[in-house]
Design a protein around this motif. Structure first.
Motif, PDB file in Angstrom:
ATOM      1  N   ASP A   1       1.958  -5.818  11.060  1.00  0.00           N
ATOM      2  CA  ASP A   1       0.988  -4.743  11.190  1.00  0.00           C
ATOM      3  C   ASP A   1      -0.068  -4.854  10.091  1.00  0.00           C
ATOM      4  O   ASP A   1       0.222  -5.204   8.953  1.00  0.00           O
ATOM      5  CB  ASP A   1       1.708  -3.391  11.109  1.00  0.00           C
ATOM      6  N   GLU A   2      -1.318  -4.564  10.446  1.00  0.00           N
ATOM      7  CA  GLU A   2      -2.430  -4.691   9.500  1.00  0.00           C
ATOM      8  C   GLU A   2      -2.275  -3.734   8.325  1.00  0.00           C
ATOM      9  O   GLU A   2      -2.645  -4.061   7.190  1.00  0.00           O
ATOM     10  CB  GLU A   2      -3.753  -4.426  10.211  1.00  0.00           C
ATOM     11  N   GLU A   3      -1.713  -2.548   8.566  1.00  0.00           N
ATOM     12  CA  GLU A   3      -1.518  -1.585   7.485  1.00  0.00           C
ATOM     13  C   GLU A   3      -0.548  -2.137   6.440  1.00  0.00           C
ATOM     14  O   GLU A   3      -0.768  -2.005   5.231  1.00  0.00           O
ATOM     15  CB  GLU A   3      -1.003  -0.261   8.054  1.00  0.00           C
TER      16      GLU A   3
ATOM     17  N   GLN B   1      -0.033  -5.315   5.892  1.00  0.00           N
ATOM     18  CA  GLN B   1      -0.729  -6.407   5.210  1.00  0.00           C
ATOM     19  C   GLN B   1      -1.617  -5.887   4.079  1.00  0.00           C
ATOM     20  O   GLN B   1      -1.688  -6.484   3.005  1.00  0.00           O
ATOM     21  CB  GLN B   1      -1.571  -7.201   6.217  1.00  0.00           C
ATOM     22  N   LYS B   2      -2.281  -4.709   4.352  1.00  0.00           N
ATOM     23  CA  LYS B   2      -3.124  -4.122   3.316  1.00  0.00           C
ATOM     24  C   LYS B   2      -2.276  -3.664   2.127  1.00  0.00           C
ATOM     25  O   LYS B   2      -2.666  -3.865   0.965  1.00  0.00           O
ATOM     26  CB  LYS B   2      -3.895  -2.942   3.896  1.00  0.00           C
ATOM     27  N   LEU B   3      -1.136  -3.067   2.422  1.00  0.00           N
ATOM     28  CA  LEU B   3      -0.246  -2.639   1.336  1.00  0.00           C
ATOM     29  C   LEU B   3       0.253  -3.844   0.538  1.00  0.00           C
ATOM     30  O   LEU B   3       0.368  -3.801  -0.688  1.00  0.00           O
ATOM     31  CB  LEU B   3       0.939  -1.848   1.913  1.00  0.00           C
ATOM     32  N   TRP B   4       0.569  -4.920   1.241  1.00  0.00           N
ATOM     33  CA  TRP B   4       1.049  -6.154   0.593  1.00  0.00           C
ATOM     34  C   TRP B   4      -0.008  -6.729  -0.346  1.00  0.00           C
ATOM     35  O   TRP B   4       0.284  -7.128  -1.470  1.00  0.00           O
ATOM     36  CB  TRP B   4       1.439  -7.165   1.675  1.00  0.00           C
ATOM     37  N   ARG B   5      -1.227  -6.749   0.127  1.00  0.00           N
ATOM     38  CA  ARG B   5      -2.304  -7.338  -0.672  1.00  0.00           C
ATOM     39  C   ARG B   5      -2.765  -6.417  -1.794  1.00  0.00           C
ATOM     40  O   ARG B   5      -3.414  -6.871  -2.727  1.00  0.00           O
ATOM     41  CB  ARG B   5      -3.478  -7.683   0.235  1.00  0.00           C
ATOM     42  N   SER B   6      -2.426  -5.143  -1.693  1.00  0.00           N
ATOM     43  CA  SER B   6      -2.847  -4.203  -2.733  1.00  0.00           C
ATOM     44  C   SER B   6      -1.983  -4.283  -3.991  1.00  0.00           C
ATOM     45  O   SER B   6      -2.354  -3.721  -5.022  1.00  0.00           O
ATOM     46  CB  SER B   6      -2.808  -2.764  -2.194  1.00  0.00           C
TER      47      SER B   6
END
Length: 319
Positions: free
Chosen positions: A240-242, A244-249
């Protein structure tokens, strides 16, 4: 009797005739030569006859000793040279024999590896190995060394009931065994397996790897060595894109790898071990101080500190 008398007369007449001829020759030569020269010649003959010459000959003992001493010197020189050549040949023979021994061992290990890679995994006796490697001219001493020390202590040779076989790092029979090994490494977090180790332990490795296809992933290290990883297709799913954003943050650039590994251990998660070459830490050299250090001199006569006076600025004034 008459015949013998006649023969005697003939012989006497011949002698008289020869003497007359020789006398005539002498007279002719004497007449031709200068009389003064003839007188000098006669005087020289008389002087030569009156002063006999004595020739000195070496004594038998001296000549014998000289003859005997010379061969002794030759013998000593020859023995010294022989000793030198023998010692040098001995050192050369030792080096040559040791080099030949380890050359035979290397040839045997390479042969056992090659036959294992070709699928000949059955064990052989030492005589069979020597026959197949064409090392039949080795001595009994070298053969004993191979049996008791070299092959037994070699990490790449396995001994079983007096027979010998190749011992790879991973003993793989077929492509399924390779896939199980890679899967095990992936599950335990051990990383990949070197291609060199796979080719060493798996007969016909190139054919087996080609047959596995996309079930294996190749990664090339900085030192150009290839590593095989298990391609777990169950992990191929969309994220899920959400998430992925948490992972990259979450930033991890400023965190040391040792701290990350320590954190994972506390959470009960095993980290993947690095199989690549270790980086060598470069030690920075301390920079030399630019300023010149003040030279320190040793002080003497400390016990006369209150008595001595300083004249470096000239003669002190009178008190």
């Amino acid at each position: 009797m008459g015949d013998s008398a006649a023969l005697g007369k003939i012989a006497v007449n011949k002698l008289v005739y020869q003497e007359s001829l020789s006398g005539k020759r002498k007279n002719s030569v004497a007449a031709w030569m200068d009389p003064a020269l003839l007188r000098e010649r006669e005087l020289f003959k008389k002087r030569a006859l009156s002063t006999p010459a004595v020739e000195k000959r070496p004594a038998a003992s001296e000549s014998g000793s000289h003859k005997k001493k010379k061969p002794k010197l030759d013998k000593e020189g020859s023995s010294g040279s022989k000793h030198g050549t023998e010692s040098s040949n001995g050192n050369f023979n030792i080096k040559a024999s040791s080099g030949y021994k380890f050359g035979c061992l290397a040839k045997i290990v390479n042969y056992m590896k090659t036959r294992h890679q070709n699928g000949d995994t059955h064990f052989l006796t030492l005589d069979e190995i020597l026959d197949e490697t064409k090392l039949l001219d080795i001595s009994m001493k070298q053969k004993h060394w191979l049996m008791t020390e070299a092959l037994v202590n070699n990490p790449k040779i396995e001994v079983r009931d007096g027979t010998y076989g190749f011992k790879p790092k991973y003993n793989l029979k077929d492509k399924k065994a390779l896939l199980r090994l890679l899967d095990k490494h992936d599950q335990l977090g051990l990383g990949g397996v070197l291609l060199d180790d796979v080719e060493e332990g798996l007969p016909n490795a190139a054919k087996a790897i080609k047959a596995l296809g996309d079930q294996i992933i190749f990664v090339t290290r900085p030192d150009k060595k290839k590593i095989l990883f298990y391609n777990d297709k169950h992990c191929q799913f969309t994220v899920d894109e959400e998430f992925q954003k948490l992972w990259r943050s979450v930033p991890v650039d400023s965190i040391d790898e040792e701290k990350i590994e320590e954190y994972l251990k506390k959470q009960g998660i095993s980290s993947m071990q690095e199989t690549g070459p270790k980086k060598v830490m470069t030690v920075q050299k301390k920079k030399k101080q630019s300023g010149q250090r003040k030279r320190q001199f040793k002080t003497h006569n400390n016990h006369l500190a209150g008595v001595l006076e300083d004249y470096s600025d000239g003669v002190p004034g009178k008190k």
